[in-house]
Design a protein around this motif. Sequence first.
Motif, PDB file in Angstrom:
ATOM      1  N   VAL A 239      61.226  20.796   1.822  1.00 46.08           N
ATOM      2  CA  VAL A 239      62.119  21.083   2.942  1.00 46.08           C
ATOM      3  C   VAL A 239      62.657  22.506   2.871  1.00 46.08           C
ATOM      4  CG1 VAL A 239      62.815  18.647   3.067  1.00 46.08           C
ATOM      5  CG2 VAL A 239      64.183  20.262   1.713  1.00 46.08           C
ATOM      6  N   THR A 240      63.092  22.998   4.028  1.00 46.47           N
ATOM      7  CA  THR A 240      63.805  24.270   4.059  1.00 46.47           C
ATOM      8  C   THR A 240      65.286  24.019   3.781  1.00 46.47           C
ATOM      9  OG1 THR A 240      63.867  24.005   6.473  1.00 46.47           O
ATOM     10  CG2 THR A 240      62.231  25.513   5.570  1.00 46.47           C
ATOM     11  N   ASP A 241      65.923  25.016   3.215  1.00 50.81           N
ATOM     12  CA  ASP A 241      67.308  24.894   2.770  1.00 50.81           C
ATOM     13  C   ASP A 241      68.246  25.172   3.942  1.00 50.81           C
ATOM     14  OD1 ASP A 241      69.492  24.554   1.192  1.00 50.81           O
ATOM     15  OD2 ASP A 241      69.287  26.428   0.077  1.00 50.81           O
ATOM     16  N   VAL A 242      68.372  24.189   4.818  1.00 43.20           N
ATOM     17  CA  VAL A 242      69.215  24.308   6.009  1.00 43.20           C
ATOM     18  C   VAL A 242      70.184  23.138   6.048  1.00 43.20           C
ATOM     19  CG1 VAL A 242      67.618  25.653   7.423  1.00 43.20           C
ATOM     20  CG2 VAL A 242      67.361  23.173   7.343  1.00 43.20           C
TER      21      VAL A 242
ATOM     22  N   VAL B  47      63.026  25.182  -0.154  1.00 44.65           N
ATOM     23  CA  VAL B  47      62.658  26.603  -0.034  1.00 44.65           C
ATOM     24  C   VAL B  47      63.486  27.241   1.073  1.00 44.65           C
ATOM     25  CG1 VAL B  47      60.308  26.149  -0.819  1.00 44.65           C
ATOM     26  CG2 VAL B  47      60.802  26.170   1.633  1.00 44.65           C
ATOM     27  N   PRO B  48      63.541  28.573   1.123  1.00 41.88           N
ATOM     28  CA  PRO B  48      64.299  29.235   2.201  1.00 41.88           C
ATOM     29  C   PRO B  48      63.653  28.986   3.561  1.00 41.88           C
ATOM     30  CG  PRO B  48      63.807  30.762   0.391  1.00 41.88           C
ATOM     31  CD  PRO B  48      62.979  29.538   0.156  1.00 41.88           C
ATOM     32  N   PRO B  49      64.449  28.974   4.630  1.00 42.15           N
ATOM     33  CA  PRO B  49      63.880  28.853   5.973  1.00 42.15           C
ATOM     34  C   PRO B  49      63.160  30.130   6.385  1.00 42.15           C
ATOM     35  CG  PRO B  49      66.253  29.216   6.106  1.00 42.15           C
ATOM     36  CD  PRO B  49      65.918  29.048   4.654  1.00 42.15           C
ATOM     37  N   ARG B  50      62.278  30.015   7.372  1.00 39.26           N
ATOM     38  CA  ARG B  50      61.558  31.154   7.951  1.00 39.26           C
ATOM     39  C   ARG B  50      60.772  31.938   6.905  1.00 39.26           C
ATOM     40  NH1 ARG B  50      65.220  33.401  12.946  1.00 39.26           N
ATOM     41  NH2 ARG B  50      66.584  31.606  13.173  1.00 39.26           N
TER      42      ARG B  50
ATOM     43  N   LEU C 179      56.385  14.631   2.957  1.00 44.03           N
ATOM     44  CA  LEU C 179      56.898  15.047   4.258  1.00 44.03           C
ATOM     45  C   LEU C 179      57.351  16.493   4.149  1.00 44.03           C
ATOM     46  CD1 LEU C 179      58.025  13.749   7.161  1.00 44.03           C
ATOM     47  CD2 LEU C 179      60.164  14.499   6.098  1.00 44.03           C
ATOM     48  N   CYS C 180      57.090  17.267   5.193  1.00 43.09           N
ATOM     49  CA  CYS C 180      57.553  18.651   5.247  1.00 43.09           C
ATOM     50  C   CYS C 180      58.602  18.790   6.346  1.00 43.09           C
ATOM     51  CB  CYS C 180      56.375  19.594   5.519  1.00 43.09           C
ATOM     52  SG  CYS C 180      56.863  21.336   5.663  1.00 43.09           S
ATOM     53  N   LEU C 181      59.679  19.490   6.052  1.00 43.91           N
ATOM     54  CA  LEU C 181      60.648  19.902   7.060  1.00 43.91           C
ATOM     55  C   LEU C 181      60.665  21.435   7.049  1.00 43.91           C
ATOM     56  CD1 LEU C 181      63.229  18.608   8.820  1.00 43.91           C
ATOM     57  CD2 LEU C 181      64.449  20.041   7.170  1.00 43.91           C
ATOM     58  N   SER C 182      60.319  22.050   8.172  1.00 46.40           N
ATOM     59  CA  SER C 182      60.208  23.513   8.240  1.00 46.40           C
ATOM     60  C   SER C 182      61.299  24.145   9.084  1.00 46.40           C
ATOM     61  CB  SER C 182      58.838  23.888   8.821  1.00 46.40           C
ATOM     62  OG  SER C 182      58.663  23.334  10.122  1.00 46.40           O
ATOM     63  N   SER C 183      62.374  23.434   9.352  1.00 41.54           N
ATOM     64  CA  SER C 183      63.373  23.818  10.346  1.00 41.54           C
ATOM     65  C   SER C 183      64.125  25.100  10.005  1.00 41.54           C
ATOM     66  CB  SER C 183      64.384  22.691  10.520  1.00 41.54           C
ATOM     67  OG  SER C 183      63.779  21.524  11.018  1.00 41.54           O
ATOM     68  N   ARG C 184      64.613  25.734  11.078  1.00 46.56           N
ATOM     69  CA  ARG C 184      65.518  26.870  10.937  1.00 46.56           C
ATOM     70  C   ARG C 184      66.959  26.406  10.813  1.00 46.56           C
ATOM     71  NH1 ARG C 184      63.288  30.682  15.926  1.00 46.56           N
ATOM     72  NH2 ARG C 184      61.112  30.812  15.216  1.00 46.56           N
TER      73      ARG C 184
ATOM     74  N   PRO D 155      57.151  31.297   5.386  1.00 45.80           N
ATOM     75  CA  PRO D 155      55.952  30.465   5.257  1.00 45.80           C
ATOM     76  C   PRO D 155      55.261  30.592   3.900  1.00 45.80           C
ATOM     77  CG  PRO D 155      55.579  32.282   6.787  1.00 45.80           C
ATOM     78  CD  PRO D 155      57.046  32.256   6.505  1.00 45.80           C
ATOM     79  N   VAL D 156      55.399  31.728   3.235  1.00 41.83           N
ATOM     80  CA  VAL D 156      54.772  31.885   1.914  1.00 41.83           C
ATOM     81  C   VAL D 156      55.426  30.932   0.917  1.00 41.83           C
ATOM     82  CG1 VAL D 156      54.365  33.461  -0.005  1.00 41.83           C
ATOM     83  CG2 VAL D 156      54.082  34.273   2.351  1.00 41.83           C
ATOM     84  N   SER D 157      56.746  30.929   0.882  1.00 37.95           N
ATOM     85  CA  SER D 157      57.448  30.021  -0.039  1.00 37.95           C
ATOM     86  C   SER D 157      57.175  28.567   0.327  1.00 37.95           C
ATOM     87  CB  SER D 157      58.958  30.286   0.000  1.00 37.95           C
ATOM     88  OG  SER D 157      59.259  31.560  -0.516  1.00 37.95           O
ATOM     89  N   LEU D 158      57.136  28.279   1.622  1.00 35.02           N
ATOM     90  CA  LEU D 158      56.858  26.912   2.049  1.00 35.02           C
ATOM     91  C   LEU D 158      55.460  26.482   1.640  1.00 35.02           C
ATOM     92  CD1 LEU D 158      57.868  24.415   3.585  1.00 35.02           C
ATOM     93  CD2 LEU D 158      57.023  25.457   5.695  1.00 35.02           C
ATOM     94  N   SER D 159      54.493  27.365   1.810  1.00 37.82           N
ATOM     95  CA  SER D 159      53.119  27.053   1.413  1.00 37.82           C
ATOM     96  C   SER D 159      53.017  26.820  -0.087  1.00 37.82           C
ATOM     97  CB  SER D 159      52.186  28.184   1.841  1.00 37.82           C
ATOM     98  OG  SER D 159      50.861  27.915   1.458  1.00 37.82           O
ATOM     99  N   ASP D 160      53.684  27.664  -0.867  1.00 33.50           N
ATOM    100  CA  ASP D 160      53.643  27.513  -2.328  1.00 33.50           C
ATOM    101  C   ASP D 160      54.240  26.176  -2.759  1.00 33.50           C
ATOM    102  OD1 ASP D 160      52.485  30.005  -2.550  1.00 33.50           O
ATOM    103  OD2 ASP D 160      54.339  31.042  -3.109  1.00 33.50           O
TER     104      ASP D 160
END
Length: 391
Positions: free
Chosen positions: A312-315, A329-332, A287-292, A334-339
């Motif tokens: 997930v993003t670190d929110v 990964v950090p929010p906002r 599962l991916c969470l990409s939230s701000r 996409p490079v880190s999220l993709s990796d």
Amino acid sequence: MKIVHIISGLGVGGAETLLLNLVSESRTAGGTHVVISLSGIDKMADRLRAAGAEVRFLGMRSGVPNPLLLIRLARWIVEARPDVVQTWMYHADIFGGVAVLLARLMFRLSRQRHRFVLVWGIHRTEVPTAKVGRVLNTLARMGAATSNRLPDSVICCANASFRTHVEYGYERTKMRVIHNGFDVRKFVPDATARTALLNELGLPPGSILIGIVGRSNPAKDYDNFLRAAAMLHQRVPECHFVMVGKDVDTNNKTLTRTMNELGLSGVCHLLGARNDLHRIMPAFDMLCLSSRTEGLPTVVGEAMACSVPCVVTDVGDTGQLVGDTGLVVPPRDPVSLSDALEQMATLSLEQRKTLGRLARERIVESFSITVCWQQYRDMYATLLRAKGVTR
């Protein structure tokens, strides 16, 4: 213990789901619940009734509150004679708080010696600015100004929520963190789910299913997710992206246009709003969470309960929820999220299963609805004892 819950509306969301789960969990412990919705939004009403709660609708409309409705709300509280009034989110905190003042006055005028406690609930991380919404910002300012004397306690769903609201002016000594709990009996691993979803989507067995669940809203940052997905698709073409949530469907022109521009139209599968998440979640490879922004995201806990590892993003407290069972990964970004998605996608099946098993164990041990309800119940009991209430 009798609890009156006051909530803005009964749409489908994280706070509403938690309320439903608490009502369901407490039935065996003798808890009784009255749920009062300030608005007429009723999507969760039947489920709450089935769980044993009485549900009422006050019928407030947006704009200046109708004083007569506040009086009606106070009368409903008096009729219920609760041990606890639990409010959910800013609107209910303020309107419910005023109604509690009126209800206590009504008890005194009628010479009824009935004492109960008022507990507010905060279910977002950032305090809303005027840019986000003037009404929400005004309510948050009112909450900060009155939190030292109006509620007996204030529950935050995440440590991040606690920090931001204390910094904003909420009374620190009243604040308490109780993390959301998840239904580990409903959300369980299912070895047949993956094949069923592959067949539904017409995909080959070797596909890697990356799920994302959330309504179409800037806070969920689908743009971040799609840009990460486009980069990942170039490197791991067998990845498919299953997108679930309100307005996450082919009628969403902004979403579909971005998908087409990024070359993702053939690998993104938009399922829209679904009421069978407990059947879909176990099908995901991750599962991916990409939230701000988040407090403690329900979908992540539910996926983990299904033994699905998460990226997930670190929110909010999401990183604390996931722990070492997934990637943060950090929010906002996409490079880190993709990796991170690529790192998870290129693990062996057994490695992902191990992470998934650890994820479920973490939810069962520390974040189940059973643990959550025990914390709510113990806090209520402590507050009542402090008022000298022994019933």
